[in-house]
Design an enzyme around this catalytic site. Structure first.
Site, PDB file in Angstrom:
ATOM      1  N   TYR A 127       0.823  -1.214   0.000  1.00 15.64           N
ATOM      2  CA  TYR A 127       0.000   0.000   0.000  1.00 15.64           C
ATOM      3  C   TYR A 127       0.854   1.260   0.000  1.00 15.64           C
ATOM      4  O   TYR A 127       0.366   2.352  -0.293  1.00 15.64           O
ATOM      5  CB  TYR A 127      -0.943   0.021   1.214  1.00 15.64           C
ATOM      6  CG  TYR A 127      -2.024  -1.044   1.169  1.00 15.64           C
ATOM      7  CD1 TYR A 127      -2.289  -1.752   0.010  1.00 15.64           C
ATOM      8  CD2 TYR A 127      -2.782  -1.333   2.289  1.00 15.64           C
ATOM      9  CE1 TYR A 127      -3.266  -2.733  -0.032  1.00 15.64           C
ATOM     10  CE2 TYR A 127      -3.770  -2.306   2.260  1.00 15.64           C
ATOM     11  CZ  TYR A 127      -4.004  -3.007   1.103  1.00 15.64           C
ATOM     12  OH  TYR A 127      -4.971  -3.974   1.062  1.00 15.64           O
ATOM     13  N   LYS A 131       3.690 -15.493   1.395  1.00 15.39           N
ATOM     14  CA  LYS A 131       3.599 -16.184   0.103  1.00 15.39           C
ATOM     15  C   LYS A 131       5.032 -16.483  -0.345  1.00 15.39           C
ATOM     16  O   LYS A 131       5.468 -16.088  -1.439  1.00 15.39           O
ATOM     17  CB  LYS A 131       2.837 -15.278  -0.890  1.00 15.39           C
ATOM     18  CG  LYS A 131       2.421 -15.951  -2.181  1.00 15.39           C
ATOM     19  CD  LYS A 131       1.332 -16.992  -2.017  1.00 15.39           C
ATOM     20  CE  LYS A 131       1.042 -17.662  -3.360  1.00 15.39           C
ATOM     21  NZ  LYS A 131       0.280 -18.913  -3.205  1.00 15.39           N
ATOM     22  N   ASP A 137      -2.883 -18.285   0.701  1.00 12.33           N
ATOM     23  CA  ASP A 137      -4.037 -18.957   0.088  1.00 12.33           C
ATOM     24  C   ASP A 137      -4.567 -20.057   1.013  1.00 12.33           C
ATOM     25  O   ASP A 137      -5.770 -20.190   1.227  1.00 12.33           O
ATOM     26  CB  ASP A 137      -3.695 -19.518  -1.316  1.00 12.33           C
ATOM     27  CG  ASP A 137      -2.320 -20.144  -1.384  1.00 12.33           C
ATOM     28  OD1 ASP A 137      -1.519 -19.955  -0.445  1.00 12.33           O
ATOM     29  OD2 ASP A 137      -2.029 -20.833  -2.383  1.00 12.33           O
ATOM     30  N   ASP A 181      -5.155  -7.166   5.652  1.00 12.50           N
ATOM     31  CA  ASP A 181      -6.379  -6.451   5.301  1.00 12.50           C
ATOM     32  C   ASP A 181      -7.460  -7.459   4.909  1.00 12.50           C
ATOM     33  O   ASP A 181      -8.601  -7.417   5.398  1.00 12.50           O
ATOM     34  CB  ASP A 181      -6.056  -5.515   4.119  1.00 12.50           C
ATOM     35  CG  ASP A 181      -7.149  -4.496   3.863  1.00 12.50           C
ATOM     36  OD1 ASP A 181      -8.123  -4.467   4.643  1.00 12.50           O
ATOM     37  OD2 ASP A 181      -7.038  -3.733   2.891  1.00 12.50           O
TER      38      ASP A 181
END
Ligand code: NAD
Length: 359
Positions: free
Chosen positions: A143, A194, A226, A250
């Site tokens: 972000y 990840k 995931d 988030d």
């Protein structure tokens, strides 16, 4: 020893003032009956501040927030301010407060009081008694990472891009934050990344693992984002503390909040390195019900409990508030958002009153 100090109260917009009013009653009760020693200073923020001062975070409000030990925020935003220029939108006040006060650690508990197990869309046995804490890095990652933007190629094709970036010190401080939170809970941290695809996640995993050696009493595990999403809806009670990046946090924290089925019940905290914090309900300003006196104030009241526990180290006061909430629910008192069919809901101020009585 519990600490005393100043709380900046920023009611904001929509139902914000209605729910913070009840939280103030709780703070006053703690002051009068348990000598909590908190001084409240009220200041405008968001759309209300824009209307009064032409800015969603006026300098006086920022000054009060900076000089206080903790901040309790209601909610900001609403249709009235949606068409004004971006830098004056109410939501900008939240981003500015987070960056000005260096609030890098966002704590979002997802707790399901057994009395509300039916409010979830998941089966009661999957979620009843759920108590997980998501620790989300709040001031870094994709972000904020540079470069970012939309560029137009020579052939007029447009390309959008953002950069997920974390340095070691940013990862270290959020890891410390999560391990400390876990020490006061079930002593288990699951770090979500990840790392099978992204280098930034590889570094994240490595640094979190190194930091974990300073917390031998806390058990660390790792999970890909995931799989974490899948596990969160399959068997959410396997988690104690989840620590993750801004983007993943988030998404995960919104999903986790929905497991409980009641957005009006969920508190949150955003902390700096010294546990100064901004505490706020997870929900927004709910313009659809604003002014009707029917909003659920429990998320804001539970945010006061987080504030007492974390910033003021007043465990007794925090426990008292959480117990009062549980007792009020056990007595069958419900605002309309959590009232089942056939039960008569109570108002925002009646709920505040009921909590103060239990306190
Ligand atoms: P919202 O959380 O305000 O409302 C979503 C739904 O939940 C609505 O139906 C609302 O009535 C209900 N709800 C929310 N809180 C409740 C409560 N305490 N008691 C009973 N019902 C409650 O989300 P939204 O409608 O997407 O956003 C409305 C405004 O709030 C927007 O301007 C948005 O930008 C802003 N917002 C602010 C914050 C914040 O201040 N931290 C967070 C989210 C959204």
């Amino acid at each position: 020893m519990p600490k005393t100090g100043t709380v900046a109260i920023l009611p904001g917009d929509g139902i914000g003032p209605e729910v913070t009013e009840q939280a103030i009653r709780v703070i006053e009760k703690l002051n009068s009956d348990y000598s909590a020693g908190l001084e409240c200073k009220i200041a405008p923020v968001g759309g209300a501040a824009y209307d009064q001062h032409g800015h969603p975070l006026p300098p006086e409000t920022l000054e009060i927030a900076k000089s206080s030990d903790a901040i309790l925020l209601g909610a900001v935003g609403g249709p009235k301010w949606e068409s004004i220029e971006r830098e004056h939108r109410p939501e900008r006040a939240l981003l500015s407060l987070r960056s000005e006060l260096k609030l890098f650690s966002n704590l979002r508990p997802a707790i399901l009081f057994p009395e509300l197990a039916d409010a979830s869309t998941l089966k009661p046995e999957v979620v009843s008694g759920l108590d997980i804490m998501i620790v989300r890095e709040l001031t870094g990652g994709i972000y904020f990472g540079q470069p970012r933007g939309i560029k137009t190629e020579e052939d007029q094709t447009r390309t959008g891009f953002n950069t997920m970036v974390y340095n070691e010190s940013e990862i270290k401080r959020i890891a410390h934050s999560a391990f400390k939170v876990a020490q006061a809970r079930d002593k288990r941290v699951c770090s979500v990344d990840k790392a099978n695809v992204m280098e930034v996640s590889e570094l994240w995993r490595e640094v979190v693992t190194v930091v974990s050696s300073e917390y031998p009493d806390v058990q660390l595990s790792h999970m890909y984002i995931d799989n974490a999403c899948m596990q969160l809806v399959r068997a959410p009670k396997q988690f104690d503390v989840i620590v993750t990046t801004n983007l993943f946090g988030d998404i995960l924290s919104d999903a986790a909040s929905m497991l409980t089925g009641s957005i009006g019940m969920l508190p949150s905290a955003s902390l700096d390195e010294n546990n100064k914090g901004m505490y706020e309900p997870v929900h927004g300003s709910a313009p659809d019900i604003a002014g009707q006196g029917i909003a659920n104030p429990l998320a804001t009241i539970l945010s006061v409990a987080m504030m007492m526990r974390t910033t003021f180290e007043n465990i007794d006061a925090a426990d008292r508030i959480e117990k009062a909430v549980q007792q009020v629910l056990a007595d069958g008192l419900r605002t309309s958002d959590i009232a089942g069919e056939g039960s008569a809901p109570i108002s925002t101020s009646q709920m505040g009153e009921a909590i103060c009585e239990k306190l």
